[in-house]
Design a protein around this motif. Structure first.
Motif, short mmCIF file in Angstrom:
data_model
loop_
_atom_site.label_atom_id
_atom_site.label_comp_id
_atom_site.label_asym_id
_atom_site.label_seq_id
_atom_site.Cartn_x
_atom_site.Cartn_y
_atom_site.Cartn_z
N PRO A 86 0.83 -1.21 0.00
CA PRO A 86 0.00 0.00 0.00
C PRO A 86 0.86 1.26 0.00
O PRO A 86 1.95 1.28 0.55
CB PRO A 86 -0.81 -0.11 1.29
N ILE A 87 0.36 2.29 -0.64
CA ILE A 87 1.00 3.61 -0.62
C ILE A 87 0.15 4.49 0.29
O ILE A 87 -1.03 4.72 0.01
CB ILE A 87 1.07 4.20 -2.04
N VAL A 88 0.75 4.97 1.37
CA VAL A 88 0.03 5.79 2.33
C VAL A 88 0.68 7.17 2.33
O VAL A 88 1.65 7.42 3.04
CB VAL A 88 0.07 5.17 3.75
N THR A 89 0.17 8.05 1.48
CA THR A 89 0.62 9.44 1.41
C THR A 89 -0.59 10.34 1.56
O THR A 89 -1.73 9.86 1.59
CB THR A 89 1.31 9.72 0.06
N GLU A 90 -0.36 11.64 1.62
CA GLU A 90 -1.48 12.56 1.74
C GLU A 90 -2.38 12.50 0.53
O GLU A 90 -3.61 12.51 0.63
CB GLU A 90 -0.96 13.99 1.93
N LYS A 91 -1.78 12.44 -0.64
CA LYS A 91 -2.56 12.40 -1.88
C LYS A 91 -3.38 11.11 -1.97
O LYS A 91 -4.56 11.13 -2.35
CB LYS A 91 -1.63 12.51 -3.07
N GLU A 105 -10.54 8.99 0.84
CA GLU A 105 -11.66 9.67 1.49
C GLU A 105 -12.72 10.13 0.49
O GLU A 105 -13.91 10.03 0.75
CB GLU A 105 -11.14 10.86 2.30
N LYS A 106 -12.28 10.65 -0.66
CA LYS A 106 -13.23 11.20 -1.63
C LYS A 106 -13.88 10.13 -2.50
O LYS A 106 -15.09 10.13 -2.69
CB LYS A 106 -12.51 12.19 -2.55
N LEU A 107 -13.07 9.24 -3.05
CA LEU A 107 -13.56 8.33 -4.09
C LEU A 107 -13.56 6.86 -3.70
O LEU A 107 -13.84 6.01 -4.54
CB LEU A 107 -12.71 8.50 -5.35
N ASN A 108 -13.19 6.55 -2.45
CA ASN A 108 -13.10 5.15 -1.99
C ASN A 108 -12.12 4.37 -2.87
O ASN A 108 -12.37 3.24 -3.27
CB ASN A 108 -14.48 4.49 -1.98
N ARG A 109 -10.99 5.01 -3.19
CA ARG A 109 -9.97 4.45 -4.08
C ARG A 109 -8.66 4.32 -3.31
O ARG A 109 -8.21 5.27 -2.69
CB ARG A 109 -9.80 5.37 -5.28
N TYR A 110 -8.06 3.14 -3.35
CA TYR A 110 -6.83 2.86 -2.63
C TYR A 110 -5.67 2.72 -3.60
O TYR A 110 -5.85 2.28 -4.74
CB TYR A 110 -6.98 1.58 -1.80
N THR A 111 -4.48 3.09 -3.15
CA THR A 111 -3.30 3.10 -4.01
C THR A 111 -2.30 2.06 -3.53
O THR A 111 -2.01 1.97 -2.33
CB THR A 111 -2.66 4.49 -3.99
N PHE A 112 -1.77 1.28 -4.47
CA PHE A 112 -0.79 0.23 -4.16
C PHE A 112 0.39 0.32 -5.12
O PHE A 112 0.23 0.71 -6.27
CB PHE A 112 -1.42 -1.16 -4.31
N ARG A 113 1.55 -0.10 -4.65
CA ARG A 113 2.71 -0.31 -5.50
C ARG A 113 2.75 -1.80 -5.81
O ARG A 113 2.77 -2.62 -4.90
CB ARG A 113 3.98 0.13 -4.78
N VAL A 114 2.74 -2.15 -7.09
CA VAL A 114 2.64 -3.55 -7.50
C VAL A 114 3.82 -3.92 -8.40
O VAL A 114 4.56 -3.07 -8.87
CB VAL A 114 1.31 -3.83 -8.23
#
Length: 96
Positions: free
Chosen positions: A7-12, A18-27
């Protein structure tokens, strides 16, 4: 094939969550969208609605040393944006 996912846990990334229920990962760079979707559903037990990927280019780096200027670059990597179903969340901190 063994797929790496972190998982990528940054401010962006947090704002996207919070806004779009979208999570970011490095794969892994060789992973495709279907493999990423299956892995996230298996690991976190959520219903994945959409997977978007982006290849992040490597950056040029240089530094001065005693022997002169050393130049190189960082490797490129793949980022995945995972949209989960409405009302579901992923808790990154439950395994700590």
């Amino acid at each position: 094939m063994d797929i790496m996912i972190r998982p990528i846990v940054t401010e962006k990334a947090t704002k996207l969550t919070e806004k779009l229920n979208r999570y970011t990962f490095r794969v892994s760079p060789e992973a495709n969208k279907y493999q990423i979707k299956a892995l996230v559903e298996q690991l976190y037990g959520v219903k994945v609605v959409r997977v978007n990927t982006a290849v992040v280019r490597g950056k040029n780096k240089s530094r001065w040393t005693k022997s002169g200027l050393l130049r190189g670059n960082t490797s490129r990597w793949k980022k995945a944006f995972i949209t989960v179903a409405e009302g579901q969340t992923i808790d990154f901190y439950s395994n700590i």
